[in-house]
Write an enzyme that holds these catalytic residues in place. Structure first.
Site, short mmCIF file in Angstrom:
data_model
loop_
_atom_site.label_atom_id
_atom_site.label_comp_id
_atom_site.label_asym_id
_atom_site.label_seq_id
_atom_site.Cartn_x
_atom_site.Cartn_y
_atom_site.Cartn_z
CD GLU A 156 3.08 -0.15 -0.81
OE1 GLU A 156 4.05 0.34 -1.44
OE2 GLU A 156 2.50 0.45 0.11
CB ALA A 157 4.51 -5.99 -5.91
#
Length: 261
Positions: free
Chosen positions: A175-176
């Site tokens: 997600e990052a």
């Protein structure tokens, strides 16, 4: 298949930023961009997978296997009793399962299976972690470091322990990489644990929709407004690419042309 290594045990903000940059560069399609934001490839581009090796302070490791075209975590491996032990989500197809097994643990004489007996959806991971929302599971470098030690080389662990590790790892890695906003949350809170805020969850849940909207935008204007959440849980209406571009790391693959700058 290339491996990106991140030493969680000796991490600094700069090293985490470098890790994110390496992961994005490894995953992205070198030829695709919309409005300056890199895009992941379609599922035919090789290599089809990316490995991410996470190492804790005592040199124990866990290697995540990511599908390159969407950064979904398919499974992971660790070293157990001198053998490569592989763990695959139960919603991975049999063809891909073989790929995961052979990529994570290439030596067929020195590997063993410990299945993940549930699927990779957030709702399932939350359920297994015993929370109603992943906003209740704290993220942070120290947490990721200690979670590695609870699984790597350990004979038995609960679904709860495993699901907590996966929730932390998926958000701090995949997600990052998709969202600079999430990378920046990790960096801002680097030396402490933090709960992902409503904006983090809203971005995670709408990545496909956001990617499509940016891809289809005309001269920087979205063809229809995107309704997301701000960090304080108020409604965030996005009308232009510029408003969300600083938060983006990678776009999900969308076919067809887009404006590149």
């Amino acid at each position: 298949v290339n491996t990106i290594t991140f030493d969680v045990g000796n991490a600094t903000i700069n090293k985490y930023a470098t890790f994110m940059e390496s992961l994005r560069n490894e995953a992205k399609d070198p030829t695709l961009k919309c409005y300056g934001i890199p895009m992941l490839p379609d599922s035919n581009l090789t290599p089809k997978y990316v490995l991410v090796k996470l190492q804790d302070a005592s040199s124990k490791t866990i290697t995540l296997m990511l599908r390159r075209n969407n950064l979904y975590v398919m499974g992971y491996s660790d070293l157990y009793n001198g053998k490569c032990r592989y763990h695959i989500f139960n919603d991975i197809s049999s063809t891909e399962s073989t790929d995961v097994e052979n990529t994570l643990c290439p030596n067929s004489n020195s590997r063993e299976k410990k299945a993940i007996n549930y699927n990779s959806q957030y709702s399932t991971l939350q359920n297994k972690a015993g929370v109603s929302s992943r906003s209740q599971v704290q993220l942070g470098i120290q947490i990721l470091n200690s979670d590695i030690g609870k699984i790597s080389g350990v004979s038995t662990f609960t679904d709860k322990t495993e699901a907590e590790f996966l929730l932390v790892a998926i958000q701090m890695v995949s997600e990052a990489a998709r969202f600079k906003y999430i990378e920046n949350q990790v960096k801002t809170n680097f030396n402490r644990a933090f709960n992902p805020n409503p904006k983090v969850l809203s971005l995670e849940e709408n990545w496909g929709k956001i990617s499509l909207a940016i891809h289809n935008a005309k001269n920087g204007a979205l063809t229809s407004p995107l309704e997301l959440k701000n960090a304080d849980d108020t409604k965030w209406i996005v009308l232009r690419v510029d408003e969300i571009k600083p938060d983006m790391g990678l776009l999900n693959y969308v076919s067809g042309t887009c404006q590149t700058t």
